[in-house]
Design a protein around this motif. Structure first.
Motif, mmCIF file in Angstrom:
data_model
loop_
_atom_site.group_PDB
_atom_site.id
_atom_site.type_symbol
_atom_site.label_atom_id
_atom_site.label_comp_id
_atom_site.label_asym_id
_atom_site.label_seq_id
_atom_site.Cartn_x
_atom_site.Cartn_y
_atom_site.Cartn_z
ATOM 1 N N TYR A 1 0.843 -1.195 0.000
ATOM 2 C CA TYR A 1 0.000 0.000 0.000
ATOM 3 C C TYR A 1 0.879 1.246 0.000
ATOM 4 O O TYR A 1 2.053 1.198 0.402
ATOM 5 C CB TYR A 1 -0.940 -0.021 1.214
ATOM 6 C CG TYR A 1 -2.115 -0.963 1.027
ATOM 7 C CD1 TYR A 1 -3.203 -0.584 0.241
ATOM 8 C CD2 TYR A 1 -2.129 -2.229 1.607
ATOM 9 C CE1 TYR A 1 -4.276 -1.436 0.047
ATOM 10 C CE2 TYR A 1 -3.201 -3.092 1.426
ATOM 11 C CZ TYR A 1 -4.274 -2.690 0.645
ATOM 12 O OH TYR A 1 -5.328 -3.535 0.457
ATOM 13 N N ASP B 1 1.240 3.608 1.883
ATOM 14 C CA ASP B 1 1.893 3.965 3.153
ATOM 15 C C ASP B 1 3.035 3.009 3.511
ATOM 16 O O ASP B 1 3.608 3.090 4.597
ATOM 17 C CB ASP B 1 0.866 4.005 4.298
ATOM 18 C CG ASP B 1 0.267 2.631 4.599
ATOM 19 O OD1 ASP B 1 0.656 1.650 3.923
ATOM 20 O OD2 ASP B 1 -0.577 2.544 5.503
ATOM 21 N N SER C 1 -5.407 -13.214 10.221
ATOM 22 C CA SER C 1 -5.940 -11.879 10.032
ATOM 23 C C SER C 1 -4.842 -10.921 9.579
ATOM 24 O O SER C 1 -3.730 -10.956 10.089
ATOM 25 C CB SER C 1 -6.547 -11.402 11.362
ATOM 26 O OG SER C 1 -7.145 -10.168 11.159
ATOM 27 N N GLY C 2 -5.150 -10.111 8.582
ATOM 28 C CA GLY C 2 -4.203 -9.111 8.110
ATOM 29 C C GLY C 2 -3.188 -9.630 7.110
ATOM 30 O O GLY C 2 -2.262 -8.916 6.728
ATOM 31 N N CYS C 3 -3.359 -10.878 6.635
ATOM 32 C CA CYS C 3 -2.341 -11.435 5.726
ATOM 33 C C CYS C 3 -2.593 -11.043 4.268
ATOM 34 O O CYS C 3 -1.823 -11.411 3.388
ATOM 35 C CB CYS C 3 -2.251 -12.955 5.862
ATOM 36 S SG CYS C 3 -3.600 -13.836 5.081
ATOM 37 N N GLY C 4 -3.672 -10.315 4.024
ATOM 38 C CA GLY C 4 -3.866 -9.807 2.666
ATOM 39 C C GLY C 4 -4.975 -10.483 1.870
ATOM 40 O O GLY C 4 -5.059 -10.317 0.650
ATOM 41 N N LYS C 5 -5.877 -11.202 2.535
ATOM 42 C CA LYS C 5 -6.931 -11.930 1.817
ATOM 43 C C LYS C 5 -7.908 -10.983 1.116
ATOM 44 O O LYS C 5 -8.236 -11.170 -0.053
ATOM 45 C CB LYS C 5 -7.697 -12.849 2.790
ATOM 46 C CG LYS C 5 -6.789 -13.842 3.503
ATOM 47 C CD LYS C 5 -7.569 -14.753 4.430
ATOM 48 C CE LYS C 5 -8.208 -14.063 5.618
ATOM 49 N NZ LYS C 5 -7.252 -13.384 6.533
ATOM 50 N N THR C 6 -8.355 -9.979 1.862
ATOM 51 C CA THR C 6 -9.275 -9.017 1.243
ATOM 52 C C THR C 6 -8.563 -8.274 0.114
ATOM 53 O O THR C 6 -9.133 -8.055 -0.963
ATOM 54 C CB THR C 6 -9.809 -8.034 2.309
ATOM 55 O OG1 THR C 6 -10.545 -8.787 3.276
ATOM 56 C CG2 THR C 6 -10.712 -6.981 1.711
ATOM 57 N N THR C 7 -7.320 -7.924 0.363
ATOM 58 C CA THR C 7 -6.522 -7.248 -0.673
ATOM 59 C C THR C 7 -6.493 -8.091 -1.956
ATOM 60 O O THR C 7 -6.677 -7.568 -3.065
ATOM 61 C CB THR C 7 -5.077 -7.033 -0.149
ATOM 62 O OG1 THR C 7 -5.130 -6.297 1.071
ATOM 63 C CG2 THR C 7 -4.223 -6.299 -1.157
ATOM 64 N N HIS D 1 -12.071 -17.627 7.506
ATOM 65 C CA HIS D 1 -11.205 -17.840 8.663
ATOM 66 C C HIS D 1 -11.392 -19.227 9.226
ATOM 67 O O HIS D 1 -10.694 -19.631 10.151
ATOM 68 C CB HIS D 1 -11.589 -16.862 9.782
ATOM 69 C CG HIS D 1 -10.844 -15.579 9.726
ATOM 70 N ND1 HIS D 1 -11.469 -14.374 9.710
ATOM 71 C CD2 HIS D 1 -9.521 -15.328 9.676
ATOM 72 C CE1 HIS D 1 -10.569 -13.420 9.658
ATOM 73 N NE2 HIS D 1 -9.374 -13.968 9.628
ATOM 74 N N ARG E 1 1.161 -11.762 7.273
ATOM 75 C CA ARG E 1 1.507 -10.623 6.425
ATOM 76 C C ARG E 1 3.014 -10.437 6.279
ATOM 77 O O ARG E 1 3.712 -10.505 7.283
ATOM 78 C CB ARG E 1 0.895 -9.378 7.083
ATOM 79 C CG ARG E 1 0.971 -8.111 6.283
ATOM 80 C CD ARG E 1 0.234 -7.016 7.019
ATOM 81 N NE ARG E 1 0.946 -6.596 8.225
ATOM 82 C CZ ARG E 1 1.954 -5.722 8.196
ATOM 83 N NH1 ARG E 1 2.361 -5.219 7.070
ATOM 84 N NH2 ARG E 1 2.546 -5.377 9.298
HETATM 85 N N1 LIG Z 1 -6.007 0.897 2.253
HETATM 86 C C1 LIG Z 1 -4.987 0.419 2.969
HETATM 87 N N2 LIG Z 1 -3.896 1.184 3.220
HETATM 88 C C2 LIG Z 1 -2.857 0.709 3.935
HETATM 89 N N3 LIG Z 1 -2.785 -0.539 4.439
HETATM 90 C C3 LIG Z 1 -3.856 -1.338 4.217
HETATM 91 C C4 LIG Z 1 -4.993 -0.916 3.485
HETATM 92 N N4 LIG Z 1 -5.876 -1.944 3.441
HETATM 93 C C5 LIG Z 1 -5.303 -2.945 4.114
HETATM 94 N N5 LIG Z 1 -4.087 -2.602 4.575
HETATM 95 C C6 LIG Z 1 -3.136 -3.456 5.322
HETATM 96 O O1 LIG Z 1 -2.797 -4.555 4.513
HETATM 97 C C7 LIG Z 1 -2.749 -5.743 5.268
HETATM 98 C C8 LIG Z 1 -3.694 -6.767 4.686
HETATM 99 O O2 LIG Z 1 -5.032 -6.322 4.819
HETATM 100 P P1 LIG Z 1 -6.277 -7.209 4.374
HETATM 101 O O3 LIG Z 1 -7.503 -6.459 4.724
HETATM 102 O O4 LIG Z 1 -6.097 -7.610 2.961
HETATM 103 O O5 LIG Z 1 -6.103 -8.487 5.326
HETATM 104 P P2 LIG Z 1 -7.072 -9.722 5.547
HETATM 105 O O6 LIG Z 1 -6.258 -10.951 5.356
HETATM 106 O O7 LIG Z 1 -8.294 -9.578 4.721
HETATM 107 O O8 LIG Z 1 -7.442 -9.592 7.096
HETATM 108 P P3 LIG Z 1 -8.754 -10.093 7.859
HETATM 109 O O9 LIG Z 1 -8.641 -11.571 7.924
HETATM 110 O O10 LIG Z 1 -8.630 -9.471 9.210
HETATM 111 O O11 LIG Z 1 -9.943 -9.616 7.100
HETATM 112 C C9 LIG Z 1 -3.089 -5.341 6.703
HETATM 113 O O12 LIG Z 1 -1.920 -5.228 7.419
HETATM 114 C C10 LIG Z 1 -3.767 -3.999 6.575
HETATM 115 O O13 LIG Z 1 -3.493 -3.204 7.681
#
Ligand SMILES: Nc1ncnc2c1ncn2[C@@H]1O[C@H](COP(=O)(O)OP(=O)(O)OP(=O)(O)O)[C@@H](O)[C@H]1O
Ligand SMILES: [Mg+2]
Length: 246
Positions: free
Chosen positions: A11, A13, A37-43, A188, A206
């Motif tokens: 990202y 940042d 959680s936070g490993c990037g799945k939604t991304t 999850h 992550r």
């Molecule tokens: N718009 C953004 N800007 C900066 N960092 C982001 C942004 N969106 C997500 N992140 C970071 O990227 C990483 C992955 O986020 P993501 O939402 O893809 O995780 P996830 O695997 O879906 O988590 P969860 O299981 O909690 O839903 C996290 O560390 C999050 O803080």
């Protein structure tokens, strides 16, 4: 059908969300993605839906770079995404309306789907008058009305109680068996991943990368949850997850 080629996402940042993610899903295959959680799945799902661009690598659907608003793709999120001021019927027919389907055609498609999803009689209700499970079924109706070839789902069942969740898992399994929609399900839950994923992709913490792709050839019937092979497979996925956390 769906290909991730060395996808990395950082990202702006500086947060690294994904690193060197590679996998492929064949047409008609059902694949579950699990990871901490936070490993990037939604991304990852946002990349495949064309909303985000990968920093490195490629996300391909049917060999082509993904673009937003791909017609045959449906996205389903945990919070249902329903409009509170629209009724069940209006919410379910929204996609069709946006695509210019006529009133009669919309009625034919939506009525039949609401019946399949056990929502008949609730057409005029508003989302707040429904349970969570019913709201999620309306979201499924809206997605399915467009007859998608691909469904990307981000923890669609995780806010539901255990029984409702199992019922909707059964519904998704039957849907997949009947229509052979290509499914990518983020979850999850190890049990959910093993029940619904012909392949289970395990991501590391992550920045997420593929630790293991677990083949799950015995999935596909509603009794799978009670079979010994199911428990063995859950254990295998759990061990891969634990391995990644150390
Ligand atoms: N718009 C953004 N800007 C900066 N960092 C982001 C942004 N969106 C997500 N992140 C970071 O990227 C990483 C992955 O986020 P993501 O939402 O893809 O995780 P996830 O695997 O879906 O988590 P969860 O299981 O909690 O839903 C996290 O560390 C999050 O803080
Ligand atoms: Mg997420």
């Amino acid at each position: 059908m769906i290909e991730a080629k060395s996808i990395a996402k950082t990202y702006p940042d500086g947060t690294g969300a994904l690193h060197d993610v590679t996998f492929d899903i064949r047409a008609g295959e059902s694949c579950a993605v699990i990871g901490p959680s936070g490993c990037g799945k939604t991304t990852l799902l946002l990349i495949f839906s064309g909303i985000l661009k990968p920093t490195e690598g490629k996300a391909l659907i049917e060999g082509e770079d993904v673009t937003a608003s791909l017609k045959e793709l449906a996205l389903i999120f945990q919070d249902y995404g329903l409009f509170p001021w629209k009724t069940v019927y209006e919410n379910a027919s929204l996609g069709l309306e946006l695509r210019g389907f006529g009133k009669r055609e919309r009625k034919r498609i939506v009525s039949s789907l609401l019946k399949d999803l056990d929502l008949q009689g609730f057409e005029k209700y508003y989302p707040k008058q429904l349970s969570g499970g019913m709201q999620q079924r309306v979201a499924f109706a809206r997605a399915l009305a467009l007859n998608p070839k691909i469904m990307l789902m981000d923890e669609p069942l995780s806010s539901l109680d255990a029984l409702t969740r199992e019922n909707l898992q059964n519904f998704l399994l039957q849907l997949w068996r009947q229509k052979r929609i290509t499914m990518l399900l983020v979850t999850h839950s190890i049990e959910e991943a093993v029940f619904l994923g012909r392949k289970v992709i395990v991501l590391s913490p992550r920045p997420g990368t593929v630790i293991k792709s677990v083949d799950n050839p015995d999935m596909g019937d509603l009794n799978y949850r009670t079979r010994e092979v199911f428990f063995d497979k859950c254990r295998e996925v759990r061990q891969s997850l634990d391995g990644g956390a150390i």
